[in-house]
Write a protein that holds these residues in place. Structure first.
Motif, PDB file in Angstrom:
ATOM      1  N   CYS A   1       0.868  -1.089  -0.061  1.00 24.05           N
ATOM      2  CA  CYS A   1       0.061   0.216  -0.066  1.00 24.05           C
ATOM      3  C   CYS A   1       0.880   1.124  -0.054  1.00 24.05           C
ATOM      4  O   CYS A   1       1.929   1.364   0.769  1.00 24.05           O
ATOM      5  CB  CYS A   1      -1.091  -0.052   1.325  1.00 24.05           C
ATOM      6  SG  CYS A   1      -1.727  -1.508   1.428  1.00 24.05           S
TER       7      CYS A   1
ATOM      8  N   LYS B   1      -7.662  -2.855  -2.693  1.00 26.62           N
ATOM      9  CA  LYS B   1      -8.281  -1.784  -2.250  1.00 26.62           C
ATOM     10  C   LYS B   1      -8.677  -2.214  -0.680  1.00 26.62           C
ATOM     11  O   LYS B   1      -8.709  -1.207   0.237  1.00 26.62           O
ATOM     12  CB  LYS B   1      -9.466  -1.381  -3.064  1.00 26.62           C
ATOM     13  CG  LYS B   1     -10.143  -0.195  -2.723  1.00 26.62           C
ATOM     14  CD  LYS B   1     -11.458   0.076  -3.670  1.00 26.62           C
ATOM     15  CE  LYS B   1     -12.304   1.524  -3.042  1.00 26.62           C
ATOM     16  NZ  LYS B   1     -13.346   1.670  -3.746  1.00 26.62           N
ATOM     17  N   THR B   2      -9.376  -3.284  -0.495  1.00 29.64           N
ATOM     18  CA  THR B   2      -9.649  -3.602   0.707  1.00 29.64           C
ATOM     19  C   THR B   2      -8.475  -3.736   1.822  1.00 29.64           C
ATOM     20  O   THR B   2      -8.698  -3.312   2.952  1.00 29.64           O
ATOM     21  CB  THR B   2     -10.742  -5.024   0.727  1.00 29.64           C
ATOM     22  OG1 THR B   2     -11.783  -4.711  -0.134  1.00 29.64           O
ATOM     23  CG2 THR B   2     -11.230  -5.377   2.080  1.00 29.64           C
TER      24      THR B   2
ATOM     25  N   GLY C   1      -7.342  -0.528   2.650  1.00 30.40           N
ATOM     26  CA  GLY C   1      -8.252   0.176   3.398  1.00 30.40           C
ATOM     27  C   GLY C   1      -8.234  -0.366   4.822  1.00 30.40           C
ATOM     28  O   GLY C   1      -8.500   0.616   5.946  1.00 30.40           O
ATOM     29  N   SER C   2      -8.233  -1.538   4.874  1.00 31.72           N
ATOM     30  CA  SER C   2      -8.065  -2.062   6.404  1.00 31.72           C
ATOM     31  C   SER C   2      -6.754  -1.499   7.132  1.00 31.72           C
ATOM     32  O   SER C   2      -6.791  -1.393   8.321  1.00 31.72           O
ATOM     33  CB  SER C   2      -7.992  -3.613   6.428  1.00 31.72           C
ATOM     34  OG  SER C   2      -8.718  -4.046   5.441  1.00 31.72           O
TER      35      SER C   2
ATOM     36  N   THR D   1      -7.661   1.746   8.300  1.00 35.36           N
ATOM     37  CA  THR D   1      -8.571   1.676   9.831  1.00 35.36           C
ATOM     38  C   THR D   1      -7.785   1.379  10.810  1.00 35.36           C
ATOM     39  O   THR D   1      -7.961   1.861  11.858  1.00 35.36           O
ATOM     40  CB  THR D   1      -9.778   0.581   9.403  1.00 35.36           C
ATOM     41  OG1 THR D   1     -10.445   0.941   8.033  1.00 35.36           O
ATOM     42  CG2 THR D   1     -10.705   0.335  10.500  1.00 35.36           C
TER      43      THR D   1
END
Length: 150
Positions: A72, A129-130, A133-134, A137
């Protein structure tokens, strides 16, 4: 294996993993794991009681956060903190071990770290993407989980 050698090895692993790319603990946000559940289960079956549950959670978190930095954008790793955390996992045995047993334990822990790192890289590429995104978070609210992401 001397403490200096362990720290050097740990630092090398961290630097190699973080330099390789851009900048199953319950606390890690869920990722698209369905295709890899069997791999995670096989890994868990082979490790036995190498570490305590809390230590496995920390090792998994370290591998996850290291994989985040690899996959990422906009994340970096606190390499010193990762090195210290890995060193603690490598040197904290519940009982006194003979030198050859300690070497075997160290190797097994580093292999367990690498296996987790590889599975997280695979998960990331199933749904980048997930996965990323995690990580965002986690970075925003890592309640009781040590955070190594910057």
């Amino acid at each position: 294996m001397s403490r200096r050698l362990i720290l050097t090895a740990v630092s090398g692993v961290v630097l190699a993993l973080s330099a390789a790319g851009p900048s199953f603990a319950e606390n890690i946000p869920p990722i698209a794991t369905d295709p890899l559940n069997g791999a995670w289960e096989d890994l868990a079956e082979t490790e036995g009681n190498l570490l305590s549950g809390a230590q496995f959670a920390q090792l998994t978190s370290l591998a996850y956060q290291t994989a985040v930095v690899r996959v990422c954008d906009s994340h970096t790793l606190d390499k010193d903190a990762v090195g210290k955390a890995l060193d603690k996992l490598l040197t904290e045995a519940e009982q006194k071990l003979a030198p050859e047993q300690q070497d075997e334990r160290t190797a097994a822990i580093l292999i367990a770290f690498g296996a987790r790192y590889g599975l997280f890289i695979a998960e990331a590429h199933l749904d980048k993407k997930t996965f990323c995104g995690s990580a965002a978070t986690l970075k925003e609210g890592a309640d009781n989980l040590p955070l190594f992401l910057k």
